[in-house]
Design a protein around this motif. Structure first.
Motif, short mmCIF file in Angstrom:
data_model
loop_
_atom_site.label_atom_id
_atom_site.label_comp_id
_atom_site.label_asym_id
_atom_site.label_seq_id
_atom_site.Cartn_x
_atom_site.Cartn_y
_atom_site.Cartn_z
N THR A 29 0.83 -1.20 0.00
CA THR A 29 0.00 0.00 0.00
C THR A 29 0.87 1.25 0.00
O THR A 29 2.08 1.19 0.24
N LEU A 30 0.23 2.38 -0.22
CA LEU A 30 0.93 3.66 -0.13
C LEU A 30 1.51 3.83 1.27
O LEU A 30 2.66 4.27 1.42
N SER A 59 1.08 15.67 0.94
CA SER A 59 0.07 15.03 0.11
C SER A 59 0.84 14.22 -0.93
O SER A 59 2.04 14.40 -1.13
N PHE A 60 0.13 13.31 -1.60
CA PHE A 60 0.79 12.36 -2.48
C PHE A 60 0.03 12.20 -3.79
O PHE A 60 -1.20 12.29 -3.82
N LEU A 61 0.79 11.96 -4.83
CA LEU A 61 0.24 11.59 -6.13
C LEU A 61 0.75 10.20 -6.45
O LEU A 61 1.91 9.89 -6.17
N SER A 70 -4.34 6.13 2.20
CA SER A 70 -3.02 5.53 2.43
C SER A 70 -3.05 4.01 2.26
O SER A 70 -2.00 3.39 2.14
N GLU A 71 -4.23 3.42 2.23
CA GLU A 71 -4.35 1.98 2.03
C GLU A 71 -4.50 1.61 0.55
O GLU A 71 -4.75 0.46 0.21
N ARG A 72 -4.33 2.60 -0.32
CA ARG A 72 -4.38 2.36 -1.77
C ARG A 72 -3.27 1.39 -2.14
O ARG A 72 -2.12 1.57 -1.76
N THR A 73 -3.60 0.38 -2.91
CA THR A 73 -2.61 -0.61 -3.35
C THR A 73 -1.80 -0.05 -4.50
O THR A 73 -2.33 0.56 -5.42
#
Length: 89
Positions: A29-30, A59-61, A70-73
């Motif tokens: 994950t992120l 912040s993040f791209l 933040s739990e984006r795979t």
């Protein structure tokens, strides 16, 4: 899998590098990527804060799309941009 992390402004100063490749387990994950980035031993610019402290405010791209979860795979070959808060406007 391998991802690329690109740092900007204060994050670049704290990381001491403009970008780096991180090897992560499949399905990472992120949040895991950020934890791995914080664990890398590096030489920050003089006077720069700890990278972990900077990451908490960033912040993040992911592949140039805002990533608020933040739990984006992540996938092999993804690029994560680390964007600290910017002053001015």
């Amino acid at each position: 899998m391998v991802i690329t992390v690109r740092y900007y402004a204060a994050a670049r100063a704290a990381a001491g590098v403009e970008s780096e490749h991180l090897e992560l387990p499949d399905g990472a994950t992120l949040a895991l990527a950020l934890k791995a980035a914080s664990a890398v031993v590096r030489v920050p610019e003089p006077g720069a804060p700890e990278l972990g402290d900077v990451l908490r405010r960033c912040s993040f791209l992911v592949n140039e799309i805002a990533a608020k979860d933040s739990e984006r795979t992540l996938e092999d070959g993804d690029t994560v941009d680390v964007l600290p808060p910017f002053a001015g406007g």
